[in-house]
Design an enzyme around this catalytic site. Structure first.
Site, mmCIF file in Angstrom:
data_model
loop_
_atom_site.group_PDB
_atom_site.id
_atom_site.type_symbol
_atom_site.label_atom_id
_atom_site.label_comp_id
_atom_site.label_asym_id
_atom_site.label_seq_id
_atom_site.Cartn_x
_atom_site.Cartn_y
_atom_site.Cartn_z
ATOM 1 N N GLU A 79 -5.457 -4.126 10.229
ATOM 2 C CA GLU A 79 -6.109 -2.855 10.523
ATOM 3 C C GLU A 79 -6.645 -2.816 11.958
ATOM 4 O OE1 GLU A 79 -7.159 -0.035 8.331
ATOM 5 O OE2 GLU A 79 -5.357 -0.726 7.322
ATOM 6 N N LYS A 119 0.835 -1.203 0.000
ATOM 7 C CA LYS A 119 0.000 0.000 0.000
ATOM 8 C C LYS A 119 0.870 1.254 0.000
ATOM 9 C CE LYS A 119 -2.249 -1.430 3.650
ATOM 10 N NZ LYS A 119 -3.208 -1.548 4.774
#
Length: 381
Positions: A244, A142
């Site tokens: 996350e 990412k």
């Protein structure tokens, strides 16, 4: 240098880790035979290491241009990235150039996105200088910048050709940044790799001062934890979403704090909130909440939101979390990673996510807020 292959689905790249190994780092960059090197660093890292590394790369590898950006999250946006891209093009970069990210997560993300966009893809080398970058951000594809309404909402997936890490670069880190990295280690232990917990309970330090051998263990175990959930999920849309954990409320705190709260400190608070939410929903017991408070209390980060962070803004930003769209959500709910026990996320619709009423998330934010908490600047977070 110790070499670990990072495998993310069908993408593999080497992670080379050593101590006092800058000569080897330069050799590996030179071996890529770049036409030019674009070295990106923030203003602090530029003064510490950037000028010296640029001069050495210029002699050993190729003409090297040092591209400097402001420190912190405030400048991690498209406006800054566009200005950096324009400057890079004026330096004469071409398709054989190499982009080298020298810094923490902000630099790594912006350099990664820049490399992905320039000529539709230049080679990227990550040289992380923070604990969070070494054990978290460089282990992901990412590459992203922030939007006005939230963190990490604009970006793409792009792999480095390699990661070259020297733990000696961590010696100049302020305790704030080391504690931030330790929070990510705790996240990996709680969400993915509970076998780490006993070692962490014995070795976490609130002063942020870790011997080289302990730091190497923290990095190595975090690499293993991340590989455990991303080896078959390179885009982190399935099992990798567990990374996350703590980030929904943690990112909202970090964004509302406008740079005064370090990433890991925000995630630590987000994990405390998530543990409480899981208990309130009946997904976990008091023992999980107590374990969170025990481990996070050993890091040295505050366990309440500091007084200079606007709680209303935290609640507003969590509604723009980047996990929107994975679940079919009812109105006034959000998707969060929650645990039933260490290493056991709760699953919904094939994702390690749980539908949480926004009102309950707001109450959790209130629960970790303190009217008497010290400002972030005084708390050293």
């Amino acid at each position: 240098m110790q070499v670990t292959t990072i495998s993310l689905g069908d993408v593999d790249y080497p992670f080379r880790l050593g101590t006092d190994c800058m000569d080897r780092i330069i050799e590996h960059i030179a071996a890529l035979l770049p036409s030019r090197v674009l070295l990106m660093a923030d203003t602090t890292v530029t003064e510490l290491y950037g000028h010296d590394l640029a001069a050495r790369l210029d002699r050993a590898a190729a003409p090297t241009h040092l591209l400097t950006h402001p420190c912190g999250e405030a400048g991690k946006n498209l406006t800054t990235l566009t200005a950096l891209a324009e400057q890079a093009l004026r330096y004469g970069l071409d398709r054989r150039s190499v982009v080298v990210a020298l810094g923490g997560g902000v630099t790594g993300n912006m350099a990664g996105l820049l490399a992905a966009l320039m000529f539709r893809g230049l080679r990227l080398v990550q040289v992380p200088t923070t604990v969070v970058a070494m054990l978290d951000s460089v282990l992901s594809l990412k590459q992203t910048v922030n939007a006005g309404v939230g963190k990490n909402l604009i970006g793409t997936f792009y792999a480095p050709v390699e990661v070259l890490a020297d733990t000696a670069l961590l010696r100049t880190l302020p305790a704030r940044e080391v504690r931030s990295g330790a929070a990510e280690v705790v996240k990996n232990a709680l969400a993915i790799r509970p076998a780490m917990i006993d070692y962490l309970a014995d070795n976490l330090r609130p002063d942020g001062r870790y011997p080289d051998e302990v730091m190497a263990w923290l990095i190595g175990e975090s690499i293993a934890a991340k590989a455990q959930v991303t080896v078959a999920d390179k885009f982190e849309r399935g099992t990798g979403l567990v990374l996350e954990y703590g980030h929904t409320i943690g990112h909202a705190i970090e964004h509302a704090a406008a740079g005064t709260v370090a990433h890991g400190a925000g995630v630590a608070l987000g994990m405390l909130a998530a543990a409480g939410i899981s208990r309130d929903l009946g997904g976990a017991g008091d023992d999980l909440v107590d374990l969170h408070h025990d481990l996070i209390g050993r890091i040295g980060v505050p366990t309440t939101i500091t007084s200079d962070v606007d709680i209303a803004n935290v609640k507003r930003w969590l509604r723009f979390d980047n996990k929107r769209g994975y679940l079919s959500l009812a109105a006034d709910t959000c998707a969060m990673v929650l645990l039933s026990a260490p290493g056991k996320p709760l699953w919904t619709e094939g994702h390690p996510l749980t539908e949480v009423p926004v009102g309950l998330a707001d109450a959790a934010v209130d629960g970790i807020a303190s009217r008497t908490a010290t400002p972030a600047s005084a708390a050293g977070v």
